[in-house]
Scaffold this motif. Structure first.
Motif, short mmCIF file in Angstrom:
data_model
loop_
_atom_site.label_atom_id
_atom_site.label_comp_id
_atom_site.label_asym_id
_atom_site.label_seq_id
_atom_site.Cartn_x
_atom_site.Cartn_y
_atom_site.Cartn_z
N ASP A 108 0.86 -1.19 0.00
CA ASP A 108 0.00 0.00 0.00
C ASP A 108 0.89 1.24 0.00
O ASP A 108 1.00 1.96 0.98
N LYS A 109 1.51 1.51 -1.13
CA LYS A 109 2.50 2.59 -1.24
C LYS A 109 1.93 3.97 -0.91
O LYS A 109 2.62 4.84 -0.41
N HIS A 111 -6.05 0.39 2.24
CA HIS A 111 -6.67 -0.69 1.47
C HIS A 111 -5.90 -0.91 0.17
O HIS A 111 -5.09 -0.07 -0.23
N LEU A 112 -6.16 -2.04 -0.44
CA LEU A 112 -5.61 -2.33 -1.76
C LEU A 112 -6.79 -2.51 -2.71
O LEU A 112 -7.85 -2.99 -2.30
N GLU A 113 -6.60 -2.13 -3.93
CA GLU A 113 -7.63 -2.36 -4.93
C GLU A 113 -7.40 -3.73 -5.54
O GLU A 113 -6.26 -4.21 -5.59
N PRO A 114 -8.46 -4.39 -5.99
CA PRO A 114 -8.31 -5.74 -6.53
C PRO A 114 -7.22 -5.86 -7.60
O PRO A 114 -6.46 -6.83 -7.62
N LEU A 163 -10.30 -12.85 -4.10
CA LEU A 163 -10.95 -11.54 -4.19
C LEU A 163 -12.41 -11.63 -3.75
O LEU A 163 -12.91 -10.72 -3.10
N THR A 164 -13.07 -12.72 -4.07
CA THR A 164 -14.45 -12.90 -3.63
C THR A 164 -14.51 -12.93 -2.11
O THR A 164 -15.40 -12.34 -1.50
N ALA A 165 -13.55 -13.60 -1.50
CA ALA A 165 -13.53 -13.75 -0.04
C ALA A 165 -13.07 -12.48 0.67
O ALA A 165 -13.55 -12.17 1.76
N LEU A 166 -12.13 -11.73 0.08
CA LEU A 166 -11.48 -10.64 0.81
C LEU A 166 -12.01 -9.24 0.49
O LEU A 166 -11.91 -8.35 1.32
N ALA A 167 -12.52 -9.04 -0.70
CA ALA A 167 -12.93 -7.68 -1.10
C ALA A 167 -14.23 -7.28 -0.41
O ALA A 167 -15.16 -8.06 -0.27
N ASP A 168 -14.27 -6.03 0.03
CA ASP A 168 -15.48 -5.47 0.62
C ASP A 168 -16.56 -5.44 -0.45
O ASP A 168 -16.34 -4.92 -1.55
N PRO A 169 -17.76 -5.97 -0.16
CA PRO A 169 -18.79 -6.06 -1.19
C PRO A 169 -19.29 -4.69 -1.69
O PRO A 169 -19.74 -4.58 -2.82
N GLU A 170 -19.19 -3.67 -0.86
CA GLU A 170 -19.68 -2.35 -1.26
C GLU A 170 -18.65 -1.56 -2.06
O GLU A 170 -18.98 -0.95 -3.06
N THR A 171 -17.40 -1.58 -1.62
CA THR A 171 -16.38 -0.75 -2.28
C THR A 171 -15.49 -1.55 -3.23
O THR A 171 -14.82 -0.97 -4.07
N ASN A 172 -15.46 -2.88 -3.05
CA ASN A 172 -14.59 -3.78 -3.80
C ASN A 172 -13.11 -3.61 -3.42
O ASN A 172 -12.24 -4.11 -4.10
N TYR A 173 -12.81 -2.89 -2.33
CA TYR A 173 -11.45 -2.73 -1.85
C TYR A 173 -11.12 -3.84 -0.86
O TYR A 173 -12.00 -4.41 -0.22
N ILE A 174 -9.84 -4.10 -0.70
CA ILE A 174 -9.37 -5.05 0.29
C ILE A 174 -8.82 -4.24 1.47
O ILE A 174 -7.73 -3.68 1.38
N TYR A 175 -9.61 -4.15 2.54
CA TYR A 175 -9.18 -3.42 3.74
C TYR A 175 -8.36 -4.37 4.60
O TYR A 175 -8.88 -5.11 5.42
#
Length: 161
Positions: free
Chosen positions: A103-104, A109-112, A135-147
């Motif tokens: 996360d430079k 968060h990271l984007e998919p 990505l299905t398991a980790l990404a936030d369903p609303e933003t699609n970011y990986i927090y």
């Protein structure tokens, strides 16, 4: 005598966990799983082998390169792995440091697309199928970011438990 009973309960609990994880991927209810599911099963049990360790484990439990693994071969081998703590998880602080390096921009968060690039082009590359599952398991369903700070507790196991 008490130690034998305690050990017996521990093995029994380990066997129950392994069987439950295995059965989640036994789609035909015939005590058999596709060899490609073994990594996911092992990860779900809190073990994090290298790809070489995973390959060696599969070679130990797969019969005749059939592409399938039987519960009666998997259960004792996996119990031994768990009881010996052979593939321990990464410590939370190290995992957080790794995510922070990726996360430079320090967004939290990271984007998919970022995660996909890192996971398929660096180290032991993940397959597209593995990435889709991740990505299905980790990404936030609303933003699609990986927090990642929210995920670290899911990706590690507290050694004090």
């Amino acid at each position: 005598m008490e130690n034998k009973q305690t050990a017996g309960y521990l093995v029994s609990d380990v066997h129950k966990k392994i069987k439950a994880a295995f059965e989640a991927f036994d789609y035909e209810s015939n005590n058999t799983v596709d060899v490609r599911e073994i990594g996911t099963i092992i990860y779900s049990l809190g073990c994090f082998p290298t790809q070489k360790d995973l390959h060696d484990f599969i070679a130990e439990v797969e019969e005749d390169h059939s592409g399938y693994i039987q519960l009666n071969r998997f259960l004792p081998a996996m119990a031994k792995v768990l009881l010996e703590n052979r593939f321990p998880p990464i410590a939370e602080d190290l995992l957080l440091q790794a995510f922070e390096v990726l996360d430079k921009e320090k967004k939290g968060h990271l984007e998919p697309e970022e995660l996909m690039r890192y996971m398929t082009q660096e180290g032991e590359p993940f397959t597209q199928e593995e990435m889709d599952e991740m990505l299905t398991a980790l990404a936030d369903p609303e933003t699609n970011y990986i927090y990642y700070k929210d995920l670290i507790s899911q990706l590690t196991i507290d050694p004090n438990i």
